[in-house]
Design an enzyme around this catalytic site. Structure first.
Site, PDB file in Angstrom:
ATOM      1  CG  ASP A 232      60.665  44.234 118.130  1.00 29.06           C
ATOM      2  OD1 ASP A 232      60.052  45.375 117.502  1.00 29.06           O
ATOM      3  OD2 ASP A 232      62.000  44.502 117.303  1.00 29.06           O
TER       4      ASP A 232
ATOM      5  NE  ARG B 251      54.375  52.188 116.049  1.00 23.41           N
ATOM      6  CZ  ARG B 251      54.722  51.502 115.399  1.00 23.41           C
ATOM      7  NH1 ARG B 251      55.045  50.689 114.618  1.00 23.41           N
ATOM      8  NH2 ARG B 251      55.214  50.907 115.991  1.00 23.41           N
TER       9      ARG B 251
ATOM     10  CG  HIS C 158      52.093  49.664 121.817  1.00 17.25           C
ATOM     11  ND1 HIS C 158      53.488  48.968 121.828  1.00 17.25           N
ATOM     12  CD2 HIS C 158      52.656  51.037 120.876  1.00 17.25           C
ATOM     13  CE1 HIS C 158      53.938  49.716 120.346  1.00 17.25           C
ATOM     14  NE2 HIS C 158      53.760  50.814 120.445  1.00 17.25           N
TER      15      HIS C 158
ATOM     16  CG  LEU D 276      59.753  36.075 137.707  1.00 17.74           C
ATOM     17  CD1 LEU D 276      60.784  34.881 136.784  1.00 17.74           C
ATOM     18  CD2 LEU D 276      58.292  35.861 136.600  1.00 17.74           C
TER      19      LEU D 276
HETATM   20  C1  IPE Z   1      63.909  47.789 120.718  1.00 16.46           C
HETATM   21  O1  IPE Z   1      62.799  47.308 120.270  1.00 16.46           O
HETATM   22  C2  IPE Z   1      63.331  48.294 121.801  1.00 16.46           C
HETATM   23  C3  IPE Z   1      62.258  47.490 122.739  1.00 16.46           C
HETATM   24  C4  IPE Z   1      61.174  46.278 122.639  1.00 16.46           C
HETATM   25  C5  IPE Z   1      62.019  47.702 123.217  1.00 16.46           C
HETATM   26  P1  IPE Z   1      62.505  48.491 119.151  1.00 16.46           P
HETATM   27  O2  IPE Z   1      61.515  48.588 117.984  1.00 16.46           O
HETATM   28  O3  IPE Z   1      62.816  50.187 119.308  1.00 16.46           O
HETATM   29  O4  IPE Z   1      64.427  48.529 117.980  1.00 16.46           O
HETATM   30  P2  IPE Z   1      64.713  48.637 116.628  1.00 16.46           P
HETATM   31  O5  IPE Z   1      64.743  50.489 116.809  1.00 16.46           O
HETATM   32  O6  IPE Z   1      64.352  47.253 115.852  1.00 16.46           O
HETATM   33  O7  IPE Z   1      66.394  48.710 116.680  1.00 16.46           O
HETATM   34  C1  IPE Z   2      57.689  46.763 120.267  1.00 15.60           C
HETATM   35  O1  IPE Z   2      56.710  46.960 119.511  1.00 15.60           O
HETATM   36  C2  IPE Z   2      57.242  47.761 121.598  1.00 15.60           C
HETATM   37  C3  IPE Z   2      58.560  48.856 121.621  1.00 15.60           C
HETATM   38  C4  IPE Z   2      60.120  48.568 121.125  1.00 15.60           C
HETATM   39  C5  IPE Z   2      57.752  50.397 122.437  1.00 15.60           C
HETATM   40  P1  IPE Z   2      56.982  47.929 117.924  1.00 15.60           P
HETATM   41  O2  IPE Z   2      56.597  48.871 118.473  1.00 15.60           O
HETATM   42  O3  IPE Z   2      58.394  48.126 118.239  1.00 15.60           O
HETATM   43  O4  IPE Z   2      56.579  47.048 116.569  1.00 15.60           O
HETATM   44  P2  IPE Z   2      57.090  47.388 115.889  1.00 15.60           P
HETATM   45  O5  IPE Z   2      58.499  46.694 115.311  1.00 15.60           O
HETATM   46  O6  IPE Z   2      56.675  48.372 115.051  1.00 15.60           O
HETATM   47  O7  IPE Z   2      56.293  46.310 114.503  1.00 15.60           O
HETATM   48 MG    MG Z   3      60.211  47.474 116.923  1.00 15.78          MG
END
Ligand code: IPE
Ligand code: IPE
Ligand code: MG
Length: 254
Positions: A34, A47, A51, A145
């Site tokens: 995250d 964004r 990723h 793994l």
């Molecule tokens: C959880 O992260 C899902 C993944 C890491 C793929 P999110 O960013 O989607 O979760 P919330 O919305 O903060 O709970």
């Molecule tokens: C995690 O990073 C990746 C996915 C959930 C796909 P986020 O995209 O949730 O990044 P934040 O939480 O907005 O910083």
């Molecule tokens: Mg997130």
């Protein structure tokens, strides 16, 4: 490893690694990756750039897990709730997974890493589903793994899918299923894997977000403020060190 080898660990990583007790490794480490969006925003990037940077973290963490000798690593890449994001972001995430598979499949085989996608794979774009199947087949014989990547994954959906399959089987066989908790686990997409011992979440959030709900019953939870694109194998090793200091009780008195 020869001096100057680019694959050698940086001194600070090697120092953390040296403190890990190899006889008490967690069998299965799971990670909620995250903070990609926040990492990008802090740099004035999109964004999607966040990723893309996160893919490097996956590569390094997988290498670090394999090098340490972990049995299983599961990463949460796309949740069943992430479809609610803008269409362009969703498409970019799917493209990044495809790119990862194209670039990494040979490396996975070379490093004896078995790749296993989990989640409702039939709900993914068909070309991605095919590529996931190909990488899983190519690495089927690998014995190091097991790398599971959760895509279109939701813990509740997984439990409901398992219940549906159990009910369908009971109807077919005209008898009530003889199931205990271990037996139920065989209907989950993680069948055959040990339950996660250690669950990592980056970016300072402290929630489960529908990840491995059944399997994480007794997982030790470790969170870090580090955003996923900054996460490296050193952080994995730090999480394992912290795990090794925990007192796991499973409801007993330890
Ligand atoms: C959880 O992260 C899902 C993944 C890491 C793929 P999110 O960013 O989607 O979760 P919330 O919305 O903060 O709970
Ligand atoms: C995690 O990073 C990746 C996915 C959930 C796909 P986020 O995209 O949730 O990044 P934040 O939480 O907005 O910083
Ligand atoms: Mg997130």
């Amino acid at each position: 490893m020869p001096e100057g080898d680019p694959a050698a660990d940086a001194p600070e990583t090697a120092a953390v690694l040296a403190r890990i007790d190899r006889t008490r490794l967690p069998h299965h480490v799971a990670a909620i990756m995250d903070g990609n969006g926040r990492w990008a925003a802090a740099r004035g990037l999109s964004r999607i750039d966040g990723h893309a940077a996160g893919v490097e973290s996956v590569r390094d963490t997988v290498k670090g897990a394999a090098r340490l000798g972990l049995t299983a690593l599961t990463v949460f890449a796309f949740s069943s709730e992430n479809w609610s994001r803008p269409r362009g972001e969703v498409a970019a995430l799917m493209d990044l997974v495809k790119r990862y598979l194209r670039l990494e499949t040979d490396n996975l085989v070379a490093n004896d890493i078995r790749f296993r996608p989990i989640g409702r794979l039939s709900g993914l774009p068909p070309d991605l589903e095919v590529m996931l199947g190909r990488t899983a087949s190519a690495t089927r014989g690998c014995r190091g793994l097991t790398l599971s990547v959760a895509l279109n994954y939701g813990g509740r959906a997984e439990i409901v899918d398992a219940a549906r399959r159990i009910a369908a089987r009971a109807a077919r066989e005209r008898k009530a299923p003889d199931l205990d908790e271990t037996g139920f686990g065989e209907y989950l997409t993680t069948r055959g894997l040990p339950d996660p011992d250690l669950l990592i979440r980056t970016s300072g959030e402290r929630r489960i977000s529908n990840f491995l709900l059944f399997q994480s019953a007794y997982a030790e939870f470790w969170t870090t403020l580090t955003l996923w694109p900054d996460f490296r194998r050193r952080h994995l090793y730090e999480a394992i060190l912290a795990y090794q200091r925990r007192d796991r009780r499973y409801g007993g008195l330890g």
